[in-house]
Design an enzyme around this catalytic site. Structure first.
Site, PDB file in Angstrom:
ATOM      1  N   PHE A 425       0.800  -0.931  -0.122  1.00 29.91           N
ATOM      2  CA  PHE A 425       0.150   0.308   0.038  1.00 29.91           C
ATOM      3  C   PHE A 425       1.022   1.222   0.056  1.00 29.91           C
ATOM      4  O   PHE A 425       1.938   1.328   0.527  1.00 29.91           O
ATOM      5  CB  PHE A 425      -1.461   0.200   1.307  1.00 29.91           C
ATOM      6  CG  PHE A 425      -1.841  -0.981   1.249  1.00 29.91           C
ATOM      7  CD1 PHE A 425      -3.308  -0.171   0.815  1.00 29.91           C
ATOM      8  CD2 PHE A 425      -1.589  -2.465   2.108  1.00 29.91           C
ATOM      9  CE1 PHE A 425      -4.250  -2.238   1.008  1.00 29.91           C
ATOM     10  CE2 PHE A 425      -2.347  -3.574   2.448  1.00 29.91           C
ATOM     11  CZ  PHE A 425      -3.515  -3.195   1.850  1.00 29.91           C
ATOM     12  N   ASP A 426       0.743   2.020  -0.721  1.00 31.03           N
ATOM     13  CA  ASP A 426       0.745   3.426  -0.916  1.00 31.03           C
ATOM     14  C   ASP A 426      -0.359   4.632   0.461  1.00 31.03           C
ATOM     15  O   ASP A 426      -1.123   4.073   1.206  1.00 31.03           O
ATOM     16  CB  ASP A 426       0.628   4.707  -1.825  1.00 31.03           C
ATOM     17  CG  ASP A 426       1.405   5.710  -1.816  1.00 31.03           C
ATOM     18  OD1 ASP A 426       2.077   6.018  -0.915  1.00 31.03           O
ATOM     19  OD2 ASP A 426       0.966   7.046  -1.615  1.00 31.03           O
ATOM     20  N   GLY A 427       0.508   5.084   1.661  1.00 31.50           N
ATOM     21  CA  GLY A 427       0.068   6.246   2.330  1.00 31.50           C
ATOM     22  C   GLY A 427      -1.092   6.725   2.465  1.00 31.50           C
ATOM     23  O   GLY A 427      -1.700   7.331   2.347  1.00 31.50           O
TER      24      GLY A 427
END
Length: 571
Positions: A425-427
Site C-alpha cells: 500500500f501507498d500511504g
C-alpha cells in the site's frame, strides 16, 4: 333245626373260616403287590387313579395328577425311599372287605397285616397325603370300588400302570424343560414392541426399536415383524451402498469443492472479466466491429480458454489464504469471496465459466449485466474491494464509497510467491486521506514537514483502502491465535514516499491508534518505488499517483491505481 344239620354246620365252619382267611390273605397280597409297583415306578409318589364299577379310569377337572396352572403338582418327600417300601393304595383290603357278602364275615376275619403299627416314614407319607387331600378344590367322591376293580388293578396288565396324565401335559412339560435348558445360556433380553402396519416410522426410529445384533427365531415372529425386519435389512444395504459411493466421490477433487462463505461474513472481492483474464483482443473486436460481431466471436470461441489477466495471481493467492483458514478453522466464515462482475452479455458467460473451471478458480457468484454498468450491484453484493480494467467504472465506485482500483499488468513476467498473499500500500490518498498532500502540493515540502511535526500525535483521516487493510489484519490475527505468526499466509507492506525522520512518526502512530499492524514499512523519501517493489514481489500494489504506477510496471509489478485525492486533478 335238627341235630344232624347242626353237626353238619359245625363241621363246615372251620372250612369256611379257612376259605375266608385264604381269600383275605390273597387280597392283601394283591393289594401289596399293586402298591409296591406304584412305589417303584419313580422317585415321586403317584396316587392310584380313580376307577368306575367297570374298571375304567375316571378323569375330572379337579384331578390332582394333572399339572394345570390352577393346581400345582403333588409334593414329594425329600427323604430317600427304598424299592421295598409299600404304599397303601386306595383299593386296599379294607375296601374289599366292605364289599363282602355278609356282616358275619367281618366279625370272624382276623386283623390284616397292613393294620400293624406303621413306621415313622409311612406316618410322614400318610400326613402328606392327608394334607394334599385337605387342600381345595375338593374332588368329587369316587365310586365305591368292587372286587372286580381290585382284581383289575392287581392284575399284570401293563395299561393299568400307565401315566394317567394327558399327553398334552407331557408335551408342555417337555417344552418347559427345553425352555429351562435354553435359559442356562445367557442371552440379552430385549422387548420388541409390535408396530401397527399402518403406522409409518423413519429408518432411525425403526432401527432403535429392533436391534439387528439379536438373533430372532423366525417361527416366533409375526408376519408384520418379518416384513419390518426384511425392510430394515434392505435399508441397511442401501445405506452401506450410498456411504461407499459418497466416500468414492469425496476422493475426487472436483467433488471436494468447498462451499462459498456467507456474504454477510465474507470479505467480498469483485473482479471484472478483463481484470481476471486477458481480453485485449476481444475488446478490440468490440470497439472496431460492434457488439454483434463481438458476441458472435465469443460464441464461436466459447471452448477456447482465456489467458490469465492482471488480477489472476491475486485471486489465486486469496484462495490459498482461504484453504489455510479452513485447515485451522473448519467452520470458518470470515473468508474471501470472489465475485466475477462484468458488463458482458449472458451468452459470453459460457466461455467465462469454462475458463474459471479450467484454472480451478473457486468463483461461484457471477454478475453479467449485458452492457449496463455493474456498479449498481456492488453494494447489493456487499463488496469490500472492486478491481476492474475500466477506470471510469472504478471512479464511479469510488464516488459510491466503495474501495476500488484500476488494474495494470506488469511489463514483464515476474515470479510470485504461491504460499503467501503479499499486498503493498501507498500511504497518502490510499490508506490515509489526502490532507497532507494538499499541503505539500500547495505550500511545498517545508510547510508539509512543519505541519506533520505539529500534528504528530493527531491521527490521520482514513483513506479508501483502510477498510481492506483492516480485513487483512483481522485474518492475520486468526493465524496469530494458532501460533502461526511466522507462517502466516498474509503479509502487508507500506511503501511510501514520506521521510521517516520528518513525517514518518505520524503515520505509525495513526496505524497504532487504529489498532492495525503493518508487517513492513518502507519510507523512500521521494525515491522511485519500482526497485523496492521488485524485491517485495507483491501480488498487488495500490497507489494513487500514475508515475509511481508506471515506474512499478516497468519492473514487472502488478499495480492497481486508486483514483482518489488531489493528485487526480493534476493527472
Amino acid at each position: 333245626m335238627s341235630q344232624t344239620s347242626l353237626k353238619q354246620k359245625k363241621k363246615n365252619e372251620p372250612g369256611m373260616r379257612y376259605s375266608k382267611e385264604s381269600l383275605d390273605a390273597d387280597k392283601r397280597k394283591d393289594s401289596d403287590k399293586s402298591g409296591a409297583r406304584l412305589s417303584t415306578q419313580g422317585s415321586q409318589e403317584l396316587p392310584v387313579p380313580n376307577t368306575d364299577s367297570r374298571g375304567y379310569i375316571v378323569r375330572n377337572q379337579w384331578s390332582r395328577t394333572s399339572r394345570s396352572p390352577s393346581t400345582g403338582a403333588p409334593s414329594v418327600v425329600d427323604e430317600p425311599r427304598s424299592r421295598n417300601t409299600v404304599v397303601k393304595a386306595p383299593n386296599s383290603s379294607a375296601t374289599s372287605r366292605t364289599s363282602s357278602a355278609s356282616p358275619s364275615q367281618h366279625e370272624t376275619s382276623p386283623p390284616p397285616q397292613a393294620a400293624e403299627k406303621p413306621s415313622v416314614q409311612q406316618t410322614q407319607q400318610t400326613r402328606l397325603v392327608t394334607q394334599m387331600d385337605s387342600q381345595p378344590p375338593t374332588p368329587p367322591e369316587p365310586e365305591p370300588s368292587t372286587r372286580r376293580t381290585s382284581k383289575m388293578h392287581a392284575s399284570n396288565d401293563p395299561w393299568t400302570h400307565r401315566d394317567t396324565r394327558d399327553p398334552r401335559d407331557t408335551q408342555l412339560r417337555e417344552y418347559a424343560h427345553s425352555c429351562d435348558s435354553r435359559e442356562l445360556i445367557p442371552k440379552p433380553v430385549r422387548e420388541y414392541p409390535r408396530t401397527p402396519p399402518t403406522e409409518w416410522k423413519s429408518y432411525v426410529q425403526r432401527r432403535l426399536q429392533y436391534g439387528t445384533s439379536v438373533d430372532i427365531d423366525q417361527e416366533c415372529m409375526s408376519e408384520v415383524q418379518q416384513r419390518q425386519r426384511q425392510q430394515m435389512e434392505e435399508d441397511e444395504v442401501d445405506e452401506a451402498y450410498w456411504s461407499s459411493v459418497s466416500m468414492l466421490y469425496e476422493k475426487i477433487p472436483s467433488c471436494a469443492r468447498p462451499r462459498p462463505p456467507k456474504p454477510k461474513h465474507a470479505i467480498t472481492i469483485a473482479v471484472s472479466s478483463r481484470a481476471l483474464f486477458n481480453m485485449v483482443d476481444d475488446r478490440k473486436i468490440y470497439e472496431e466491429e460492434g457488439l454483434e460481431k463481438y458476441m458472435e466471436y465469443q460464441l464461436t470461441n466459447e471452448n477456447v480458454i482465456l489467458t490469465p489477466g492482471p488480477a489472476f495471481r491475486f485471486v489465486k493467492a486469496l484462495q490459498h489464504v482461504n484453504s489455510r483458514l479452513r485447515e485451522l478453522y473448519p467452520d470458518e466464515q470470515d473468508l474471501f469471496d470472489i465475485v466475477l462482475m462484468t458488463n458482458n452479455h449472458a451468452q459470453v458467460g459460457v466461455r467465462l465459466i469454462n475458463s474459471v473451471n479450467h484454472y480451478g478458480l473457486l468463483i461461484d457468484r457471477f454478475c453479467l449485466t449485458g452492457g449496463k454498468s455493474p456498479i449498481g450491484y456492488l453494494k447489493a453484493y456487499l463488496t469490500n474491494l472492486y478491481l476492474s480494467a475500466d477506470s471510469e467504472k472504478v471512479q464511479e465506485a469510488i464516488k459510491e464509497g466503495i474501495a476500488s482500483a484500476t488494474m495494470f499488468a506488469g511489463a514483464k513476467d515476474m515470479a510470485y510467491c504461491d504460499t503467501q498473499l503479499r499486498v503493498a500500500f501507498d500511504g497518502d490518498a490510499v490508506l490515509f486521506s489526502d490532507e497532507s498532500e494538499h499541503i505539500a502540493k500547495e505550500h511545498g515540502l517545508d510547510k508539509f514537514f512543519q505541519h506533520e511535526a505539529l500534528f504528530e500525535n493527531k491521527p490521520l483521516a482514513q483513506g479508501p483502502l483502510k477498510g481492506f487493510l483492516e480485513d487483512l489484519g483481522k485474518l492475520q490475527k486468526k493465524f496469530y491465535a494458532k501460533d502461526e505468526r511466522l507462517l502466516c499466509p498474509i503479509r502487508t507492506y507500506l511503501v511510501t514516499a514520506r521521510s521517516a525522520a520528518s513525517s514518518g512518526a505520524r503515520v505509525l502512530k495513526t496505524l497504532r491508534r487504529w489498532g492495525l499492524e503493518i508487517d513492513e514499512a518502507l519510507f523512500l523519501a521521494g525515491a522511485p518505488k519500482g526497485p523496492i517493489l521488485v524485491k517485495i514481489r507483491p501480488h498487488i500494489f495500490f497507489d494513487d499517483q500514475m508515475f509511481h504506477i508506471e515506474s512499478a510496471q516497468k519492473f514487472g509489478t502488478i499495480t492497481a491505481h486508486v483514483p482518489y485525492g488531489i493528485a487526480q486533478k493534476r493527472n
